[in-house]
Write a protein that holds these residues in place. Structure first.
Motif, mmCIF file in Angstrom:
data_model
loop_
_atom_site.group_PDB
_atom_site.id
_atom_site.type_symbol
_atom_site.label_atom_id
_atom_site.label_comp_id
_atom_site.label_asym_id
_atom_site.label_seq_id
_atom_site.Cartn_x
_atom_site.Cartn_y
_atom_site.Cartn_z
ATOM 1 N N ILE A 1 1.085 -1.107 0.071
ATOM 2 C CA ILE A 1 0.116 -0.090 0.036
ATOM 3 C C ILE A 1 0.829 1.385 0.023
ATOM 4 C CG2 ILE A 1 -1.890 1.298 1.080
ATOM 5 C CD1 ILE A 1 -2.717 -1.535 2.335
ATOM 6 N N THR A 2 1.964 1.091 0.775
ATOM 7 C CA THR A 2 2.961 2.411 0.803
ATOM 8 C C THR A 2 3.225 2.619 -0.599
ATOM 9 O OG1 THR A 2 3.741 1.683 2.996
ATOM 10 C CG2 THR A 2 4.963 3.260 2.058
ATOM 11 N N GLU A 3 3.912 1.680 -1.355
ATOM 12 C CA GLU A 3 4.369 1.843 -2.611
ATOM 13 C C GLU A 3 3.207 2.210 -3.802
ATOM 14 O OE1 GLU A 3 6.283 -1.726 -3.887
ATOM 15 O OE2 GLU A 3 7.774 -1.533 -2.656
ATOM 16 N N CYS A 4 2.161 1.789 -3.613
ATOM 17 C CA CYS A 4 1.084 2.097 -4.646
ATOM 18 C C CYS A 4 0.477 3.339 -4.281
ATOM 19 C CB CYS A 4 0.304 1.034 -4.724
ATOM 20 S SG CYS A 4 0.906 -0.616 -5.335
ATOM 21 N N GLY A 5 0.482 3.847 -3.215
ATOM 22 C CA GLY A 5 -0.383 4.989 -2.734
ATOM 23 C C GLY A 5 -1.889 4.874 -2.669
ATOM 24 N N GLY A 6 -2.453 5.822 -2.746
ATOM 25 C CA GLY A 6 -3.872 5.740 -3.105
ATOM 26 C C GLY A 6 -4.673 6.027 -1.604
ATOM 27 N N TYR A 7 -5.826 5.401 -1.551
ATOM 28 C CA TYR A 7 -6.776 5.774 -0.455
ATOM 29 C C TYR A 7 -7.709 4.444 -0.155
ATOM 30 C CZ TYR A 7 -10.056 6.692 -4.037
ATOM 31 O OH TYR A 7 -11.134 6.691 -5.069
ATOM 32 N N GLY A 8 -8.082 4.330 0.980
ATOM 33 C CA GLY A 8 -9.107 3.167 1.122
ATOM 34 C C GLY A 8 -10.464 3.857 1.824
ATOM 35 N N ILE A 9 -11.328 3.102 1.702
ATOM 36 C CA ILE A 9 -12.728 3.236 2.122
ATOM 37 C C ILE A 9 -13.258 2.352 3.238
ATOM 38 C CG2 ILE A 9 -15.235 3.193 1.492
ATOM 39 C CD1 ILE A 9 -14.484 4.111 -1.162
ATOM 40 N N VAL A 10 -13.596 2.500 4.441
ATOM 41 C CA VAL A 10 -13.721 1.666 5.268
ATOM 42 C C VAL A 10 -15.343 0.997 5.287
ATOM 43 C CG1 VAL A 10 -14.490 1.652 7.761
ATOM 44 C CG2 VAL A 10 -12.785 3.227 7.117
ATOM 45 N N VAL A 11 -15.185 -0.303 4.996
ATOM 46 C CA VAL A 11 -16.283 -1.116 4.830
ATOM 47 C C VAL A 11 -16.936 -2.061 5.875
ATOM 48 C CG1 VAL A 11 -15.631 -1.349 2.197
ATOM 49 C CG2 VAL A 11 -14.752 -3.206 3.743
ATOM 50 N N GLY A 12 -16.069 -1.713 7.096
ATOM 51 C CA GLY A 12 -16.565 -2.580 8.080
ATOM 52 C C GLY A 12 -15.669 -2.416 9.329
ATOM 53 N N ILE B 1 -10.462 -2.606 11.612
ATOM 54 C CA ILE B 1 -11.464 -1.964 10.906
ATOM 55 C C ILE B 1 -10.870 -2.567 9.404
ATOM 56 C CG2 ILE B 1 -11.556 0.256 9.701
ATOM 57 C CD1 ILE B 1 -10.682 1.488 12.285
ATOM 58 N N SER B 2 -11.891 -2.934 8.645
ATOM 59 C CA SER B 2 -11.868 -3.318 7.431
ATOM 60 C C SER B 2 -11.870 -2.256 6.275
ATOM 61 C CB SER B 2 -13.012 -4.474 7.063
ATOM 62 O OG SER B 2 -12.976 -5.190 7.768
ATOM 63 N N VAL B 3 -10.916 -2.440 5.469
ATOM 64 C CA VAL B 3 -10.743 -1.269 4.420
ATOM 65 C C VAL B 3 -10.329 -1.923 2.997
ATOM 66 C CG1 VAL B 3 -9.259 0.577 3.658
ATOM 67 C CG2 VAL B 3 -9.551 0.263 6.077
ATOM 68 N N ARG B 4 -11.174 -1.363 2.035
ATOM 69 C CA ARG B 4 -10.683 -2.059 0.594
ATOM 70 C C ARG B 4 -10.091 -0.772 0.018
ATOM 71 N NH1 ARG B 4 -12.938 -5.948 -2.026
ATOM 72 N NH2 ARG B 4 -14.481 -5.830 -0.585
ATOM 73 N N TRP B 5 -8.866 -0.975 -0.793
ATOM 74 C CA TRP B 5 -7.911 0.018 -1.200
ATOM 75 C C TRP B 5 -8.082 0.428 -2.608
ATOM 76 C CZ3 TRP B 5 -5.254 3.073 1.891
ATOM 77 C CH2 TRP B 5 -5.116 2.664 3.270
ATOM 78 N N PHE B 6 -7.941 1.675 -2.951
ATOM 79 C CA PHE B 6 -7.737 2.000 -4.350
ATOM 80 C C PHE B 6 -6.719 2.879 -4.832
ATOM 81 C CE2 PHE B 6 -12.302 1.557 -2.809
ATOM 82 C CZ PHE B 6 -13.009 1.125 -3.844
ATOM 83 N N PRO C 1 -11.594 -7.325 1.926
ATOM 84 C CA PRO C 1 -11.032 -6.157 2.313
ATOM 85 C C PRO C 1 -9.836 -6.277 3.324
ATOM 86 C CG PRO C 1 -12.911 -6.126 3.215
ATOM 87 C CD PRO C 1 -12.960 -7.409 2.286
ATOM 88 N N ARG C 2 -8.713 -5.613 3.400
ATOM 89 C CA ARG C 2 -7.717 -5.839 4.190
ATOM 90 C C ARG C 2 -8.137 -5.133 5.659
ATOM 91 N NH1 ARG C 2 -2.004 -4.928 2.137
ATOM 92 N NH2 ARG C 2 -1.436 -5.381 4.370
ATOM 93 N N ASN C 3 -7.867 -6.105 6.778
ATOM 94 C CA ASN C 3 -8.048 -5.522 8.436
ATOM 95 C C ASN C 3 -6.753 -4.783 8.780
ATOM 96 O OD1 ASN C 3 -10.435 -6.740 8.263
ATOM 97 N ND2 ASN C 3 -9.410 -8.594 8.754
ATOM 98 N N PHE C 4 -7.202 -3.825 9.429
ATOM 99 C CA PHE C 4 -6.103 -2.767 10.180
ATOM 100 C C PHE C 4 -6.332 -2.439 11.486
ATOM 101 C CE2 PHE C 4 -5.889 -2.007 5.377
ATOM 102 C CZ PHE C 4 -4.560 -2.044 5.370
#
Length: 74
Positions: A22-33, A41-46, A60-63
């Motif tokens: 995620i650090t290399e690709c950048g972008g943002y995420g949306i909390v989905v759960g 917190i479950s996040v889908r990354w874009f 989604p990935r969990n954080f």
């Protein structure tokens, strides 16, 4: 945080070696759960252009909360 919030990695989240993709690709995420213990917190990354970061991964990935911060426009 609530479901639907835009997030990015915090400085602690960037420093962790398990978030290097995620650090290399950048972008943002949306909390989905938010998990039953509200620490997870479950996040889908874009990607920055709005396309899904991993098209092959359906879940989604969990954080932890400290790995994320609310997304701010530049």
């Amino acid at each position: 945080m609530k479901v639907g919030d835009l997030v990015s990695l915090s400085s602690k989240g960037r420093a962790l070696h398990m978030n290097w993709q995620i650090t290399e690709c950048g972008g943002y995420g949306i909390v989905v759960g938010i998990g039953n213990p509200s620490k997870i917190i479950s996040v889908r990354w874009f990607q920055p252009d709005g396309t899904l970061l991993w098209t092959t991964i359906k879940k989604p990935r969990n954080f932890y909360r400290y790995e994320l911060k609310k997304f701010k426009k530049v």
